[in-house]
Enzyme design. Structure first.
Site, mmCIF file in Angstrom:
data_model
loop_
_atom_site.group_PDB
_atom_site.id
_atom_site.type_symbol
_atom_site.label_atom_id
_atom_site.label_comp_id
_atom_site.label_asym_id
_atom_site.label_seq_id
_atom_site.Cartn_x
_atom_site.Cartn_y
_atom_site.Cartn_z
ATOM 1 N N HIS A 93 0.826 -1.208 0.000
ATOM 2 C CA HIS A 93 0.000 0.000 0.000
ATOM 3 C C HIS A 93 0.856 1.252 0.000
ATOM 4 C CE1 HIS A 93 -3.643 -2.402 1.527
ATOM 5 N NE2 HIS A 93 -3.608 -2.323 0.230
ATOM 6 N N GLU A 119 -4.128 -14.216 -35.018
ATOM 7 C CA GLU A 119 -3.396 -13.609 -36.131
ATOM 8 C C GLU A 119 -3.352 -14.522 -37.347
ATOM 9 O OE1 GLU A 119 0.522 -12.505 -34.766
ATOM 10 O OE2 GLU A 119 0.770 -14.339 -33.619
ATOM 11 N N ASP A 178 -0.060 -9.942 -38.883
ATOM 12 C CA ASP A 178 -0.061 -11.283 -39.469
ATOM 13 C C ASP A 178 -1.441 -11.670 -39.993
ATOM 14 O OD1 ASP A 178 2.556 -12.357 -39.426
ATOM 15 O OD2 ASP A 178 2.459 -12.334 -37.232
ATOM 16 N N CYS A 224 -3.487 -5.534 -31.232
ATOM 17 C CA CYS A 224 -2.124 -5.071 -30.931
ATOM 18 C C CYS A 224 -1.272 -4.933 -32.171
ATOM 19 C CB CYS A 224 -1.456 -5.982 -29.904
ATOM 20 S SG CYS A 224 -1.115 -7.627 -30.527
HETATM 21 C C1 PEP Z 1 0.900 -8.926 -35.311
HETATM 22 O O1 PEP Z 1 1.091 -9.899 -36.031
HETATM 23 O O2 PEP Z 1 0.045 -8.050 -35.549
HETATM 24 C C2 PEP Z 1 1.708 -8.736 -34.100
HETATM 25 C C3 PEP Z 1 1.413 -7.819 -33.223
HETATM 26 O O3 PEP Z 1 2.785 -9.533 -33.944
HETATM 27 P P1 PEP Z 1 4.165 -9.351 -34.750
HETATM 28 O O4 PEP Z 1 4.091 -8.055 -35.491
HETATM 29 O O5 PEP Z 1 5.231 -9.376 -33.728
HETATM 30 O O6 PEP Z 1 4.179 -10.533 -35.633
HETATM 31 MG MG MG Z 2 2.288 -11.548 -35.359
#
Ligand code: PEP
Ligand code: MG
Length: 608
Positions: A219, A459, A483, A530
């Site tokens: 904390h 992906e 990907d 991502c």
């Molecule tokens: C993707 O494929 O979008 C990803 C975030 O992984 P990397 O670019 O490392 O393949």
């Molecule tokens: Mg990837």
């Protein structure tokens, strides 16, 4: 960030002149620059003077009391609870104004202090003819021992709350007073600082602190971050080794304490402090604004970060966590697989730097364009041995990495993500390895977060198509559009000659994202994007309209993206996406999105 010293004092420090009235007899060769490494509990750089916070030793009467004194001792205990409760309540009022996050922490202590079971146990002990303070010590220490040996870091750190309450009661019962000579601009060094110490010292002008004990999830550490008080914790014997009055630099970013800094060290840290300050100013008020659409839908903003500096940048941009750590990047430097110990060190450092924000560590995505010259050539590497496939074929490396990630998860802010999933079976095998790694750590009596969330990267088209089934096994999804686009459109992401084919706005890609979001909703798990598409300037409305509630982007894009999110209406985004998905080509979708954006920018209500 602060400079606790005035300019003239700072230059005196640069010249190595100490002026404090507290520069008492040195404990050893005090004049030499010395560095102590601890954990970075709260960011910021402060250059100032130390005040050592010490508490006098307690004198606990352990002798038997006479039977006729039992009622008197019991009354003393009740008064102690009453007085300490009032003091704590005053601190809580202060906390509610200055650090709302601290109020529940202190309220929990209030709750412990007034716990009827604990109170009853203490009263009964007194009936066995012992003093009130001895009874308090015994009962609290028994509870402490149970928590201290809990396998869970969180529970162990809660044992400190018990200690805080015990010490407050004992201070009262034994008339003990701690060092309270904290003055404006000082850096407090203490063995332990309780959250209420921090509140009170801050009120007296403390600008930073260092402690010997305390976990990153304690904390005290949480409170430091909330009060923006740079602090370093876990520095052994700091209070006994350093005198009050000694010039000191606190680097709350790196967890470093420097005493008797050389003039060039002071100058270097002063420059760093100014740089950080400038950066924060530049980011401006946007950092503190919520990431939500104009009609109130929360969009969580995470960062893709692989280094401590990037995590720092993400934090100062207001990211809610790290959505992707590409662990395979470590191979570039090492040109070999890192050992388990090397990985533990790295992941722990990242997790501590991110704490309490979550850190999503992706297992090695080796293969294809990421072979780092270490793998034998394949005829068709993008479709060959990579990601989870590679890991399942190289069990030793996989197991070592999962053990390392688990070992770094003690503070419960780490998540694991498996890359390049193409089937349910593959993901199940990955989960089985995680279970084996947990078992081996239990056998080795090592600590880890037993509930470490494990997510699947979506992906490949097959993962998106199987997302309902994968979602029943995964704790979260993260869509890797880099990907996903390559595999959906059969277009090498690195091949410039087919850049027109590699189309992020292709309806097939958007449909797969939609399918993934629906599967996540069906399974009630979060889903993030991502890949680079998450930060694409024209994709924000589409992704929000598709139902995405979490975006993870490079730290430098976070604020720009937040701006766009705040300009987006979720209701309009859903309409836009529904219509866009009726179109046949990526080009049409791009045009449609661009014209909708133009129209909405002209609307008078849209400006920030
Ligand atoms: C993707 O494929 O979008 C990803 C975030 O992984 P990397 O670019 O490392 O393949
Ligand atoms: Mg990837």
């Amino acid at each position: 960030m602060n400079t606790a010293l005035e300019h003239n004092e700072l230059s005196a420090l640069i010249q190595g002149v100490t002026t404090s009235r507290r520069s008492s007899a040195p404990k050893s060769d005090r004049r030499k620059e010395k560095r102590f490494k601890g954990l970075p509990a709260s960011p910021g750089i402060v250059i100032g003077r130390a005040i050592t916070h010490t508490t006098e030793p307690l004198t606990i009467r352990t002798n038997s009391i006479a039977a006729q004194d039992v009622a008197l001792e019991q009354e003393r205990f009740r008064t102690a609870v009453h007085e300490c409760t009032s003091e704590l309540q005053r601190i809580i009022v202060m906390a509610q104004e200055e650090a709302p996050v601290a109020a529940p922490i202190l309220e929990a202590q209030l709750f412990i202090m007034n716990d009827p079971t604990v109170g009853e146990m203490i009263q009964q002990r007194i009936e066995q003819l012992i003093t009130a303070e001895y009874a308090v010590q015994q009962v609290f220490d028994e509870h402490h021992r149970i928590l201290q040996h809990a396998p869970d870091t969180y529970l162990r750190e809660r044992a400190m709350d018990l200690d805080n309450v015990k010490n407050r009661l004992l201070d009262y019962l034994c008339n003990r007073t701690g060092t309270r000579d904290v003055e404006a601009g000082c850096i407090v060094l203490g063995s332990v600082l309780t959250p209420s110490d921090v509140m009170l010292f801050k009120k007296s002008g403390m600008v930073a602190f260092v402690t010997e004990l305390s976990g990153i999830a304690s904390h005290t550490a949480i409170l430091a971050r909330s009060l923006h008080l740079p602090s370093v914790i876990g520095v052994p014997n700091v209070a006994s080794r350093i005198n009050s009055g000694v010039p000191v630099i606190i680097d709350g970013y790196a967890g470093i304490v420097i005493i008797h800094p050389k003039p060039e060290t002071v100058a270097k840290y002063e420059r760093r402090r100014i740089d950080f300050e400038k950066r924060e100013k530049k980011l401006g008020r946007l950092t503190k604004l919520n990431s939500q659409t104009s009609d109130g839908r929360k969009i969580h903003l995470f960062a893709n970060a692989d280094t401590l500096d990037e995590i720092e940048e993400a934090r100062s941009s207001g990211a809610e966590g790290v959505g992707l750590v590409r662990t395979e990047l470590q191979l570039i430097e090492l040109k070999r697989l890192p050992t388990e110990e090397e990985q533990v060190e790295w992941y722990t450092e990242l997790a501590e730097r991110a704490y309490p924000l979550p850190l999503t560590v992706r297992a090695f995505d080796i293969g294809s364009d990421k072979s780092f010259g270490m793998l034998p050539p394949e005829p068709n590497p993008a479709l060959g041995l990579r990601g989870l496939r590679f890991l399942l074929k190289n069990r030793g490396a996989f197991m070592g990495q999962i053990r390392a990630i688990l070992r770094a998860s003690q503070h419960r802010n780490v998540r694991l993500m498996l890359p390049m999933v193409t089937s349910v079976q593959e993901f199940q095998k990955g989960l089985a390895i995680v279970e084996q790694a947990k078992k081996s750590l239990r056998d080795d009596e090592m600590l880890f977060d037993d509930n470490l969330p494990v997510g699947a990267m979506i992906e490949t088209p097959s993962a998106a198509l199987m997302a309902r089934e994968l979602g029943a096994l995964a704790d979260f999804f993260s869509i890797g559009t880099n990907d996903l686009i390559q595999y959906t459109l059969a277009a090498d992401r690195l091949n410039a000659s087919i850049i027109n084919v590699y189309d992020s706005f292709h309806p097939a890609v958007l449909r797969l994202i939609k399918m993934t979001v629906e599967a996540a909703q069906f399974n009630n798990i979060p889903v993030a994007v991502c890949g680079e598409f998450a930060g694409h300037s024209a994709a924000t409305e589409l992704l929000i309209g598709l139902g995405i509630e979490e975006l993870s982007v490079v730290p430098s894009v976070i604020l720009e993206l937040k701006k766009r999110i705040r300009k987006t209406s979720y209701t309009d985004a859903v309409t836009l996406t529904t219509e866009a998905l009726q179109l046949n080509t990526g080009i049409e979708i791009r045009k449609y999105v661009a014209s909708a954006f133009k129209k909405s920018s002209k609307s008078p209500n849209k400006a920030e």
